[in-house]
Design a protein around this motif. Structure first.
Motif, mmCIF file in Angstrom:
data_model
loop_
_atom_site.group_PDB
_atom_site.id
_atom_site.type_symbol
_atom_site.label_atom_id
_atom_site.label_comp_id
_atom_site.label_asym_id
_atom_site.label_seq_id
_atom_site.Cartn_x
_atom_site.Cartn_y
_atom_site.Cartn_z
ATOM 1 N N GLU A 23 -48.549 20.448 16.451
ATOM 2 C CA GLU A 23 -48.992 21.694 16.989
ATOM 3 C C GLU A 23 -47.443 22.506 17.348
ATOM 4 O OE1 GLU A 23 -52.712 21.191 19.933
ATOM 5 O OE2 GLU A 23 -51.114 19.658 20.217
ATOM 6 N N ILE A 24 -47.741 23.640 16.904
ATOM 7 C CA ILE A 24 -46.430 24.482 17.191
ATOM 8 C C ILE A 24 -46.858 26.061 17.356
ATOM 9 C CG2 ILE A 24 -46.306 25.353 14.772
ATOM 10 C CD1 ILE A 24 -43.332 25.021 15.106
ATOM 11 N N GLY B 25 -39.487 29.671 16.525
ATOM 12 C CA GLY B 25 -40.162 28.587 17.116
ATOM 13 C C GLY B 25 -39.992 28.589 18.681
ATOM 14 N N GLN C 19 -43.276 22.831 20.732
ATOM 15 C CA GLN C 19 -44.052 22.038 19.632
ATOM 16 C C GLN C 19 -44.506 20.750 20.391
ATOM 17 O OE1 GLN C 19 -41.457 20.905 16.478
ATOM 18 N NE2 GLN C 19 -39.953 20.213 17.873
#
Length: 365
Positions: free
Chosen positions: A57-58, A66, A69
């Motif tokens: 999952e991110i 980003g 995570q």
């Protein structure tokens, strides 16, 4: 009996096959989330993935940063630089701490499963903050009476603020038109009474309303008041009683008498276009005083600076007499006057000089 058992077996088989064939999906997505500056934002996702196992999952902030995570259902790990800023709660809730203006935007969540399924969902974070007035300007800073003028108030804030205008002294805005959405105050054919200080207020319901002032100065031509020359006449005022004003004003002008006693006194009435009785009497008295003053001054000047009558010098006679004859004349016998002697000398002052001459000559002199 055999039919019942067959039906039960088919139901069990269908449930087993259907469970393995279920595809993971989102059952709930955040959509648009609002948070205030300094607060905490929660972006919550819910999923139906009983038939598959999560692999990864991110969470990202678009376009591509980003944030945090998680692998295989373990602990979440923030990317470098985001420690203490982002956390994961529950199944898939992204928690944003100490929200600021820069946190506003779109956030993406992507979970992936062992069957190859990858889900993708986007949520939007709206960050609200109290307005900040960035400037109050005028369309012209040289305003003449009759010009048009627009004042503009600009402010930054989420949600967009509304604007109100007021005059600092509390008076009305006259014919000015205010636009609450764009922050303008417009004067058409401005007048001198619009001179003053105006206050713009910006408010969006977050925090306190913000205000800022702007001064407006309207120029207009000035007309000098007419002046009446004062006559150079000195008048002596008397303590005469001031007559009570009549119900209807009397016309001024030429003087006339009507011979009637109407309670206001018999005599002259001023007619339209002239002076009143008191003013005429005062002017006459002033002119008489002026003429008398001029006459007295001329007389005094003629006495002082005019031709003078020649004055003859005084003649003083001194008679030399014996000491025994120095008795005052009043004590002498009028019937036996002293004998005249020709040889006695007499001193006189003539033409300002002392001279000794015989008595006979002195008498002639």
């Amino acid at each position: 009996m055999a039919g019942a058992c067959l039906a039960e077996l088919c139901l069990i088989l269908c449930c087993f096959i259907g469970g393995n064939l279920a595809i993971p999906s989102f059952t709930s997505e955040p959509g648009n989330v609002t948070a205030e500056v300094g607060g905490t934002a929660l972006l919550e996702w819910q999923m139906d993935d009983d038939g598959a196992s999560q692999i990864f999952e991110i969470w990202r902030k678009l376009p591509s940063a980003g944030l945090i995570q998680r692998a295989g259902g373990g602990d979440a790990s923030p990317f470098p630089g985001y420690e203490g800023k982002f956390e994961i709660e529950g199944i898939a809730t992204l928690k944003i701490l100490n929200v600021n203006k820069e946190d506003a935007g779109q956030y993406e969540f992507q979970p992936s499963y062992d069957d190859g399924t990858v889900l993708d969902s986007i949520a939007t974070l709206v960050v609200t903050y109290q307005p900040t007035i960035t400037g109050v300007t005028a369309s012209s800073y040289a305003v003449n009476e009759g010009d048009d003028l627009t004042l503009t108030c600009a402010a930054d804030g989420i949600p967009a603020p509304t604007f109100t205008w007021s005059k600092s002294d509390g008076s009305s805005l006259d014919a000015a038109v205010a636009d609450a959405a764009v922050g303008t105050l417009t004067f058409s054919n401005i007048s001198r009474v619009s001179t003053g200080t105006y206050t713009c207020s910006a408010d969006n319901g977050v925090g306190m309303a913000q205000t800022q002032d702007i001064a407006v100065s309207v120029s207009y031509p000035t007309t000098a008041a007419p002046t009446t020359p004062t006559p150079n006449v000195t008048m002596k005022m008397t303590d005469a009683p001031t007559p009570a004003p009549s119900a209807a004003p009397e016309p001024t002008g030429d003087m006339k008498t009507d011979g009637k006693d109407d309670g206001k006194g018999r005599g002259a009435k001023p007619q339209k276009g002239g002076l009143g009785t008191g003013a005429i009497v005062g002017i006459v008295i002033g002119l008489l005083a002026l003429f008398i003053t001029i006459a007295v001054g001329a007389y005094c000047a003629s006495k002082r600076f005019g031709p003078q009558q020649e004055k003859k010098p005084d003649v003083v006679t001194f008679t030399k007499a014996e000491e025994n004859e120095a008795e005052p004349l009043k004590n002498k016998d009028p019937e036996n006057p002293p004998e005249k002697t020709e040889d006695k000398d007499t001193s006189i002052i003539k033409n300002g000089e002392m001279e000794d001459v015989p008595l006979k000559n002195a008498e002639e002199a």
